[in-house]
Motif scaffolding. Structure first.
Motif, PDB file in Angstrom:
ATOM      1  N   VAL A 130      34.401  31.559  42.305  1.00 28.97           N
ATOM      2  CA  VAL A 130      34.962  30.303  41.816  1.00 28.97           C
ATOM      3  C   VAL A 130      35.375  30.443  40.354  1.00 28.97           C
ATOM      4  O   VAL A 130      36.467  30.012  39.949  1.00 28.97           O
ATOM      5  N   LEU A 131      34.510  31.068  39.546  1.00 31.09           N
ATOM      6  CA  LEU A 131      34.822  31.269  38.124  1.00 31.09           C
ATOM      7  C   LEU A 131      36.036  32.182  37.951  1.00 31.09           C
ATOM      8  O   LEU A 131      36.902  31.927  37.097  1.00 31.09           O
ATOM      9  N   LEU A 132      36.124  33.232  38.768  1.00 39.04           N
ATOM     10  CA  LEU A 132      37.274  34.138  38.686  1.00 39.04           C
ATOM     11  C   LEU A 132      38.563  33.424  39.082  1.00 39.04           C
ATOM     12  O   LEU A 132      39.631  33.681  38.518  1.00 39.04           O
ATOM     13  N   ALA A 133      38.461  32.534  40.056  1.00 40.00           N
ATOM     14  CA  ALA A 133      39.642  31.772  40.468  1.00 40.00           C
ATOM     15  C   ALA A 133      40.112  30.859  39.344  1.00 40.00           C
ATOM     16  O   ALA A 133      41.311  30.758  39.062  1.00 40.00           O
ATOM     17  N   VAL A 134      39.164  30.185  38.691  1.00 39.53           N
ATOM     18  CA  VAL A 134      39.516  29.307  37.574  1.00 39.53           C
ATOM     19  C   VAL A 134      40.129  30.102  36.430  1.00 39.53           C
ATOM     20  O   VAL A 134      41.045  29.639  35.736  1.00 39.53           O
ATOM     21  N   ALA A 135      39.655  31.360  36.252  1.00 39.37           N
ATOM     22  CA  ALA A 135      40.177  32.216  35.184  1.00 39.37           C
ATOM     23  C   ALA A 135      41.544  32.801  35.511  1.00 39.37           C
ATOM     24  O   ALA A 135      42.155  33.459  34.666  1.00 39.37           O
ATOM     25  N   GLY A 136      42.018  32.579  36.746  1.00 38.76           N
ATOM     26  CA  GLY A 136      43.358  33.036  37.117  1.00 38.76           C
ATOM     27  C   GLY A 136      43.433  34.458  37.613  1.00 38.76           C
ATOM     28  O   GLY A 136      44.485  35.099  37.522  1.00 38.76           O
ATOM     29  N   VAL A 137      42.328  34.983  38.199  1.00 42.62           N
ATOM     30  CA  VAL A 137      42.337  36.375  38.650  1.00 42.62           C
ATOM     31  C   VAL A 137      43.340  36.587  39.784  1.00 42.62           C
ATOM     32  O   VAL A 137      43.880  37.689  39.947  1.00 42.62           O
ATOM     33  N   ALA A 138      43.609  35.535  40.570  1.00 41.14           N
ATOM     34  CA  ALA A 138      44.539  35.687  41.691  1.00 41.14           C
ATOM     35  C   ALA A 138      45.936  36.071  41.212  1.00 41.14           C
ATOM     36  O   ALA A 138      46.647  36.831  41.869  1.00 41.14           O
ATOM     37  N   ARG A 139      46.322  35.546  40.047  1.00 41.30           N
ATOM     38  CA  ARG A 139      47.656  35.856  39.515  1.00 41.30           C
ATOM     39  C   ARG A 139      47.768  37.305  39.058  1.00 41.30           C
ATOM     40  O   ARG A 139      48.878  37.845  38.932  1.00 41.30           O
ATOM     41  N   LEU A 140      46.612  37.947  38.819  1.00 39.98           N
ATOM     42  CA  LEU A 140      46.646  39.338  38.377  1.00 39.98           C
ATOM     43  C   LEU A 140      46.897  40.299  39.531  1.00 39.98           C
ATOM     44  O   LEU A 140      47.178  41.479  39.301  1.00 39.98           O
ATOM     45  N   ARG A 188      49.370  40.551  41.349  1.00 37.95           N
ATOM     46  CA  ARG A 188      50.750  41.036  41.357  1.00 37.95           C
ATOM     47  C   ARG A 188      50.890  42.336  40.563  1.00 37.95           C
ATOM     48  O   ARG A 188      51.847  43.077  40.740  1.00 37.95           O
ATOM     49  N   PHE A 189      49.925  42.605  39.675  1.00 39.16           N
ATOM     50  CA  PHE A 189      49.982  43.818  38.867  1.00 39.16           C
ATOM     51  C   PHE A 189      49.212  44.978  39.504  1.00 39.16           C
ATOM     52  O   PHE A 189      49.101  46.040  38.909  1.00 39.16           O
ATOM     53  N   LEU A 190      48.670  44.747  40.703  1.00 39.86           N
ATOM     54  CA  LEU A 190      47.921  45.795  41.385  1.00 39.86           C
ATOM     55  C   LEU A 190      48.895  46.680  42.150  1.00 39.86           C
ATOM     56  O   LEU A 190      49.577  46.221  43.074  1.00 39.86           O
ATOM     57  N   PRO A 191      49.009  47.978  41.795  1.00 36.23           N
ATOM     58  CA  PRO A 191      49.960  48.870  42.482  1.00 36.23           C
ATOM     59  C   PRO A 191      49.641  48.987  43.968  1.00 36.23           C
ATOM     60  O   PRO A 191      48.475  48.924  44.377  1.00 36.23           O
ATOM     61  N   ARG A 192      50.682  49.176  44.767  1.00 37.21           N
ATOM     62  CA  ARG A 192      50.485  49.313  46.207  1.00 37.21           C
ATOM     63  C   ARG A 192      49.623  50.525  46.528  1.00 37.21           C
ATOM     64  O   ARG A 192      48.827  50.502  47.462  1.00 37.21           O
TER      65      ARG A 192
END
Length: 363
Positions: free
Chosen positions: A62-72, A74-78
């Motif tokens: 929950v804390l990671l979601a609030v911190a916006g980890v989901a938006r990161l 997109r920067f994870l290489p395939r």
């Protein structure tokens, strides 16, 4: 760890994420990824510390979601994503090897038969999931033939009741926090990574968009609920989600029903086992219930599209899906008998006919 902790987690995760998740039709339950992370904690400190770690892991998510980890994500290489999934597959495979050592000889031909069904059946038909067929065939054979092989029940206690709220029996101290925090954080990160990757995969398949931030905190809420109901925690499941989506599911109802159906199977197995004092009979009843539920679900996956030729003299019906005794009841109402032209063509090239109840007579 008793198998019931995984079964309870699969129910509570699916039902909770159906309401809190950001990706409709994605299935969450107890997973191998989470099991690999928390196994050392269970071995060294016991199940209650696991339940506390699951609750804390949910809070971290929950804390990671609030911190916006989901938006990161997109920067994870395939390449990293592929490496993660393959490494997970290897670790899960290695975790199964101890169950093939010092076992009765009958385990090995049964293993070979199971692999043959899982690899060979999809080449003949993909209408029925090959793993489900392997489970049903091997279970019926071993019970009917009386083959003595290790069972899931040998690994620990199976459910004899429904999941109920529990408070982990651990000291609420800083020392406890330092013990469970590393495992909880690892569980939170691995669970989010697998869940968000699965959500992106479903987005691509369905050509729709999902709310990754909501999915992140939804996973956290689901794990918190699961921990307080005595489950081992979990995350999104790629395999079950693909079966669900490719079967035509697109809504949250499919996720919710996945958890409910599992609970029905558990209740049926428990009730019969207690009544007969025979686990084998309970397992057979559970498998039969699963078969009925599967047949009922597949029966509604038949579609009929029609098109009238420009001259109006011929109408073409295109039938797709699985045609058998359960789906034939709905099929008869898909045709316009009163207003059809004299010439009617029924195209069954994309349909699979399983029995005689849906065979069309030649015209």
């Amino acid at each position: 760890m008793d198998p019931r902790l995984g079964l309870f987690a699969s129910f509570t995760m699916a039902v909770t994420i159906a309401f809190t998740g950001g990706r409709p039709a994605m299935i969450s339950a107890a997973t191998g990824a989470v099991a690999l992370v928390v196994a050392p904690l269970v071995r060294e400190h016991g199940v209650d510390y696991l339940l506390a770690a699951v609750v804390l892991g949910g809070l971290f998510q929950v804390l990671l979601a609030v911190a916006g980890v989901a938006r990161l994500m997109r920067f994870l290489p395939r390449s990293v994503m592929v490496g993660f999934v393959n490494a997970l597959a290897i670790l899960i495979f290695l975790a199964q090897l101890p169950y093939l050592v010092d076992v009765p000889w009958a385990v090995y031909p049964l293993l070979g038969a199971g692999l043959l069904i899982m690899v060979g059946l999809p080449k003949l038909t993909k209408a029925v999931p090959a793993p489900l067929v392997a489970i049903i065939v091997l279970t019926v054979f071993t019970v009917a033939a009386g083959v003595a092989v290790p069972t899931v029940g040998d690994q620990g206690e199976l459910p004899n009741s429904l999941p109920v709220p529990v408070i982990p029996s651990v000291p609420f101290t800083w020392e406890t926090f330092t013990i469970i925090a590393p495992y909880a954080l690892a569980m939170a990160l691995v669970g989010l990574m697998e869940s968000l990757m699965t959500a992106k995969l479903v987005d691509d398949i369905t050509d729709t968009h999902s709310d990754k931030t909501r999915e992140s905190w939804g996973q956290g809420v689901a794990n918190i609920v699961t921990g307080f109901f005595g489950g081992m925690g979990g995350c999104a499941m790629i395999g079950q989600t693909m079966i669900n989506v490719k079967s035509g599911a697109r809504t949250r109802a499919s996720t919710f029903l996945a958890g409910v159906f599992l609970l029905i199977l558990v209740v049926a197995t428990v009730a019969v086992t207690v009544a007969t004092d025979n686990l084998a009979i309970g397992v057979i009843v559970g498998v039969l219930v699963a078969m009925v539920l599967f047949a009922r679900r597949v029966a509604h996956l038949v579609s009929v599209d029609s098109v009238l030729d420009p001259e109006g003299g011929t109408k073409i019906y295109r039938v797709t899906g699985q045609l058998f005794f359960a789906s034939s009841n709905d099929l008869v109402f898909r045709f316009d008998y009163a207003d059809d032209p004299p010439n009617v063509i029924i195209d069954l090239s994309d349909a699979h006919i399983w029995d005689a109840s849906t065979r069309f007579p030649p015209s």
